[in-house]
Design a protein around this motif. Structure first.
Motif, PDB file in Angstrom:
ATOM      1  N   LEU A 117       8.652   9.962  -0.650  1.00 48.48           N
ATOM      2  CA  LEU A 117       8.289   8.622  -0.156  1.00 48.48           C
ATOM      3  C   LEU A 117       8.626   7.492  -1.156  1.00 48.48           C
ATOM      4  O   LEU A 117       8.552   7.927  -2.516  1.00 48.48           O
ATOM      5  N   PRO A 118       8.684   6.274  -0.580  1.00 47.41           N
ATOM      6  CA  PRO A 118       8.888   5.222  -1.667  1.00 47.41           C
ATOM      7  C   PRO A 118       7.930   5.168  -2.884  1.00 47.41           C
ATOM      8  O   PRO A 118       8.366   4.787  -3.951  1.00 47.41           O
ATOM      9  N   TRP A 119       6.680   5.295  -2.507  1.00 51.49           N
ATOM     10  CA  TRP A 119       5.940   5.439  -3.748  1.00 51.49           C
ATOM     11  C   TRP A 119       5.252   6.935  -3.814  1.00 51.49           C
ATOM     12  O   TRP A 119       4.270   7.274  -4.198  1.00 51.49           O
ATOM     13  N   GLY A 120       6.436   8.105  -3.398  1.00 48.08           N
ATOM     14  CA  GLY A 120       5.888   9.371  -3.422  1.00 48.08           C
ATOM     15  C   GLY A 120       5.777  10.041  -4.785  1.00 48.08           C
ATOM     16  O   GLY A 120       6.447   9.177  -5.689  1.00 48.08           O
ATOM     17  N   THR A 511       5.737  -2.624  -7.929  1.00 51.06           N
ATOM     18  CA  THR A 511       5.419  -1.628  -6.946  1.00 51.06           C
ATOM     19  C   THR A 511       6.661  -0.486  -6.532  1.00 51.06           C
ATOM     20  O   THR A 511       6.438   0.445  -6.055  1.00 51.06           O
ATOM     21  N   GLU A 512       7.834  -0.596  -7.149  1.00 52.36           N
ATOM     22  CA  GLU A 512       8.924   0.319  -7.111  1.00 52.36           C
ATOM     23  C   GLU A 512       9.482   0.606  -8.029  1.00 52.36           C
ATOM     24  O   GLU A 512       9.704   0.030  -9.015  1.00 52.36           O
ATOM     25  N   PRO A 540      11.449  -5.453  -0.654  1.00 57.27           N
ATOM     26  CA  PRO A 540      10.513  -6.208  -1.062  1.00 57.27           C
ATOM     27  C   PRO A 540       9.704  -5.400  -2.381  1.00 57.27           C
ATOM     28  O   PRO A 540       9.755  -4.177  -2.545  1.00 57.27           O
ATOM     29  N   ALA A 541       9.384  -6.263  -3.421  1.00 60.56           N
ATOM     30  CA  ALA A 541       8.701  -5.499  -4.503  1.00 60.56           C
ATOM     31  C   ALA A 541       7.800  -6.481  -5.093  1.00 60.56           C
ATOM     32  O   ALA A 541       8.024  -7.632  -5.128  1.00 60.56           O
ATOM     33  N   SER A 542       6.455  -6.086  -5.562  1.00 60.37           N
ATOM     34  CA  SER A 542       5.864  -7.128  -6.284  1.00 60.37           C
ATOM     35  C   SER A 542       5.826  -6.515  -7.737  1.00 60.37           C
ATOM     36  O   SER A 542       5.723  -5.199  -8.050  1.00 60.37           O
ATOM     37  N   TYR A 630      -2.846  -2.061  -7.399  1.00 63.60           N
ATOM     38  CA  TYR A 630      -3.506  -0.836  -7.640  1.00 63.60           C
ATOM     39  C   TYR A 630      -2.611   0.245  -7.415  1.00 63.60           C
ATOM     40  O   TYR A 630      -3.097   1.345  -7.458  1.00 63.60           O
ATOM     41  N   PHE A 631      -1.088   0.081  -7.108  1.00 62.86           N
ATOM     42  CA  PHE A 631      -0.209   1.183  -6.813  1.00 62.86           C
ATOM     43  C   PHE A 631       0.903   0.736  -7.625  1.00 62.86           C
ATOM     44  O   PHE A 631       1.148  -0.409  -7.860  1.00 62.86           O
ATOM     45  N   GLY A 632       2.058   1.815  -7.478  1.00 60.77           N
ATOM     46  CA  GLY A 632       3.363   1.413  -8.197  1.00 60.77           C
ATOM     47  C   GLY A 632       3.438   2.050  -9.454  1.00 60.77           C
ATOM     48  O   GLY A 632       2.982   3.326  -9.740  1.00 60.77           O
TER      49      GLY A 632
END
Length: 808
Positions: A117-120, A511-512, A540-542, A630-632
């Motif tokens: 997954l994109p954040w897998g 995040t990515e 998108p990305a933070s 909190y993720f990424g």
């Protein structure tokens, strides 16, 4: 009779040792190439065919049409009509109801690959003090009923029905508990957040499966409790035997299109693809799976057949050339009463015997070369010697090859007239001469094509490695934000202490992962002046405040994010040039944009940079800024030459502040290279088989030159007596062959241009085909041929001419 034939064949082989060796080695190499490529093709084609219900298993896909373009996906239409986790759940609930409405569907399972997954990522499991990261997936209750993954403990019916349950592999059971039996009913700590009870243990998933996983979590638990990082999931269904696939497909479309939320300018259609076809046909064309790895299977199928054919043509041309030496034998046999059919059987038998011997040598070469070939293709292909079918196939190759290679020479020899032979009037027939010419042209055409392909593929791979991605990927690594790092204070502590390390140049978050921003959104992104029907798939990305400096991106208009501007966190966005282009903005600075529940203004435009493979065009990107998420990923740039020291210190710091998670990291440049694993494999295989085809071609050419020289020994002697130099003799012998090589090049160059142009079109960013590629191919081919010819021609040209004339 057959005993005498065998003796004659053996004596002839000894009499013409050089030619016999050339024939044997050339044919053995051709068969070896065929066997190696066939093992690779067999492995590719057998993917997912081991499932008991393979003929009834299908994958659901959708064709999405938006803004006049149709794209296909296996993950449902929600990526374009609503980008939210709620929509993912909605679609899965809808599909669950399909079985009641479409009775032909007898089984259904959802599947999501957690580490893709994109954040897998590989996920952390713990038993006692042992902590291990493993790659796993999520699947619904009927998964083990649909798919034939052997269970060592537990049952297919209950393996994935318990929301607190987990099915694990033998490997995972042995890591934590020693054996599958001891693992049943035990508890595993997952991501230091929750516990799962082991409800089943399955055999390790082998390479025949396109789905790879060490564990499976319950789908219902995923929907309700676990983190949804993406809406990417696959839907697999099993149809009743005899069910009409097209009828089920129509019913599926009717059922879903009535219930899914509509969006202006977007239409979608669902389809069914055989699950066993998904591995080879996973590239979409006009919304439907048409191509993929099958293209490479077809290419190398052709290459294996052509190389084997090259070896056969070598055998045929050399056997035909050698017929002059055996003409008297044929004449005497005919005089004493041998019939034409018995001569054909004799010479054909010799050919088949020779081919079977070459097949045995090929089996020996396979034994030696398979480990190196496995490294080349990055597979684990097993030796086929234990399979009876392999030996039957090998004998079949030998018989067919021997028959094809020996039929023409046998007919040619059997048709020689005894009166002319015994009078010494032996001339090569025009058909025999043409055949030898055709053989040479064919072999060097294929060799030239492979040389050209090798040059182009290697240049494209170098282009990929050297292309300016818009950011500097050297000395850049990333660590997943998990465990204590998901806490703001801990993240700040880690960042501050890492920044103080002298080996660290800069650190920030995103995040990515920078090399693979695969997540796209459409509906949530709005902008000033957006047309009502505009659909733009943004990435998108933070990111943190230092992300642009960390990645060494270029701001071409406006400014970068800044901590000193207090409104940036709430109001600022950065976009790339492609986003500006697709949004249709002329002066983007200061225009408002809304993304990720935040409405703000564009403060800067970034020079386009690549976030995925160069096969894909650059996509529009929108960046939001937050000091923490909190993720990424935490992204770290290490100073050149200090990688080992930096990793050692980072591991110590990470273990100290995040003790419940193993320290794992990835280098961006290495992960980037993995995006082109297939192309790199193809490049390596192309180089290897180009060399082998050249060797086979040169062996055949060498054999023909030897015979040509032997037939002109007296002529060469006379020419030398009359004052001809070695160079003139070599030119004389080379001319006829070089002429054939030029004909081969005139065929290979236009064909190669068309084939390689088509291959390059799979890349959005590719090299052009410069003229020097074709010149280099021609030069290399002619040089190789000339060296081969000269090897024998110079040796003969330097012989004493008096001895040659006296011999004649």
């Amino acid at each position: 009779m057959f005993r005498s034939y065998f003796k004659i064949a053996w004596r002839n082989a000894l009499a013409y040792r050089t030619i016999s060796l050339i024939n044997l080695v050339g044919l053995a190499l051709g068969i070896t190439c065929y066997l190696l490529i066939n093992l690779w093709i067999e492995d590719e084609r057998e993917k997912d065919h081991f499932h008991q219900n393979v003929d009834q298993l299908y994958t659901v896909y959708s064709a999405v049409t938006a803004d006049g373009k149709t794209e296909g996906t296996y993950t449902g239409p929600i990526t374009v009509y609503r980008d939210s986790i709620a929509a993912t759940r909605q679609l899965s609930f809808l599909i669950e109801d399909i079985q009641e409405s479409i009775p032909e569907i007898t089984g259904l399972s959802f599947y999501a690959t957690g580490y893709e997954l994109p954040w897998g990522h590989p996920e952390t499991f713990q038993v006692g003090e042992k902590k291990v990261k493993l790659e796993g997936s999520r699947a619904s209750a009927d998964f083990f009923k649909l798919f034939s993954y052997p269970l060592l403990a537990g049952s297919a019916k209950t393996a994935l029905t318990d929301n607190n349950g987990i099915a694990i592999s033998r490997k995972m059971a042995e890591i934590f508990f020693g054996s599958p039996q001891q693992a049943m009913g035990k508890t595993l700590r997952y991501e230091n957040k929750m516990d799962f009870i082991i409800t089943a243990v399955f055999e390790n998933v082998d390479q025949r499966s396109s789905l790879q996983f060490d564990f499976l979590l319950n789908w219902e638990r995923q929907k309700n409790d676990l983190e949804w990082a993406s809406n990417d999931f696959f839907t697999y269904i099993q149809l009743a035997e005899g069910a009409d696939v097209h009828q089920v497909q129509d019913q599926l479309n009717t059922f879903l299109t009535k219930r899914l939320e509509k969006q202006i300018g977007v239409t979608y259609q669902f389809g069914l693809q055989r699950f066993s076809d998904q591995y080879l046909y996973n590239h979409f064309l006009n919304g439907h799976p048409k191509n993929g790895r099958i293209e490479y299977v077809r290419i190398f199928s052709g290459v294996s057949i052509f190389i084997l054919l090259m070896a056969c043509l070598n055998f045929m041309s050399l056997a035909t050339a050698k017929s002059v030496k055996r003409a008297k034998e044929v004449g005497l046999r005919k005089v004493v009463g041998s019939k034409r059919i018995s001569l054909i059987i004799q010479f054909l038998g010799e050919s088949i015997l020779f081919a079977l011997l070459a097949s045995c040598l090929a089996a020996l070469l396979l034994l030696i070369l398979l480990p190196a070939f496995n490294v080349l293709v990055q597979k684990v292909l097993n030796y086929p010697f234990s399979r009876l079918s392999f030996w039957f196939h090998l004998m079949e190759i030998g018989v067919i090859t021997g028959t094809l290679a020996g039929l023409y020479p046998a007919l040619y020899l059997a048709n020689l007239k005894p009166v002319q032979i015994l009078k010494g009037i032996i001339r090569s027939k025009q058909s025999a001469i043409r055949f030898k010419q055709f053989s040479t042209v064919f072999q060097f055409t294929l060799s030239s094509l492979l040389i050209m392909a090798t040059i182009v593929i290697s240049r494209q791979m170098n282009h990929i490695q050297q292309t300016d991605l818009g950011y500097n990927r050297e000395n850049l690594l990333y660590i997943r934000i998990e465990g204590e790092l998901a806490n703001y204070n801990t993240y700040r502590l880690f960042k501050e202490r890492a920044e103080r390390m002298p080996e660290i140049e800069r650190i920030d978050r995103s995040t990515e992962a920078p090399h693979e921003m695969g997540f796209e959104v459409t509906d949530p992104v709005k902008w000033q002046g957006k047309p009502a029907q505009a659909v733009v798939p943004f990435k998108p990305a933070s990111v943190g405040f230092d992300f642009i400096k960390l990645m060494k991106l270029t701001v071409v208009e406006g400014r970068d994010f800044s901590k000193e501007v207090t409104t940036d966190s709430a109001d600022a966005f950065l976009v790339n040039q492609e986003a500006v282009k697709q949004m249709g903005m002329k002066d983007p600075i200061g225009k408002w944009i809304s993304a990720w529940n935040k409405k703000g203004h564009i403060i800067g435009v970034l020079k386009d940079f690549h976030t995925q493979s160069l096969r894909d065009p650059i996509k529009p990107i929108v960046l939001d800024v937050k000091e923490y998420e909190y993720f990424g990923f935490v992204i770290i740039r290490i100073k050149a030459g200090q990688t080992k020291q930096a990793i050692r210190k980072l591991e110590k710091l990470y273990t100290e502040i995040n003790p419940n998670y193993p320290f794992t990291y990835q280098f961006v440049d290495q992960e980037y290279d993995q995006l082109y694993r297939s192309e790199l494999t193809i490049a390596n295989v192309s180089i290897a088989f180009s060399l082998l085809s050249i060797i086979i071609s040169c062996l055949g050419l060498l054999g023909l030159v030897i015979f040509a020289v032997e037939q002109r020994v007296k002529e060469i002697g006379v020419r030398k007596v009359l004052g001809a130099s070695v160079r003139e003799i070599v030119q004389l012998l080379s001319f006829d062959f070089i002429k054939l090589i030029i004909i081969a090049l005139s065929i290979a160059i236009p064909v190669g241009y068309l084939v390689m142009s088509d291959w390059l079109h799979h890349f959005a960013y590719r090299i052009t085909l410069p003229w020097w590629v074709f010149v280099l191919t021609a030069f290399a081919t002619i040089l190789i041929a000339q060296v081969t010819i000269s090897f024998q021609a110079i040796r003969v040209a330097m012989n004493n001419p008096i001895a040659a004339i006296r011999e004649e």
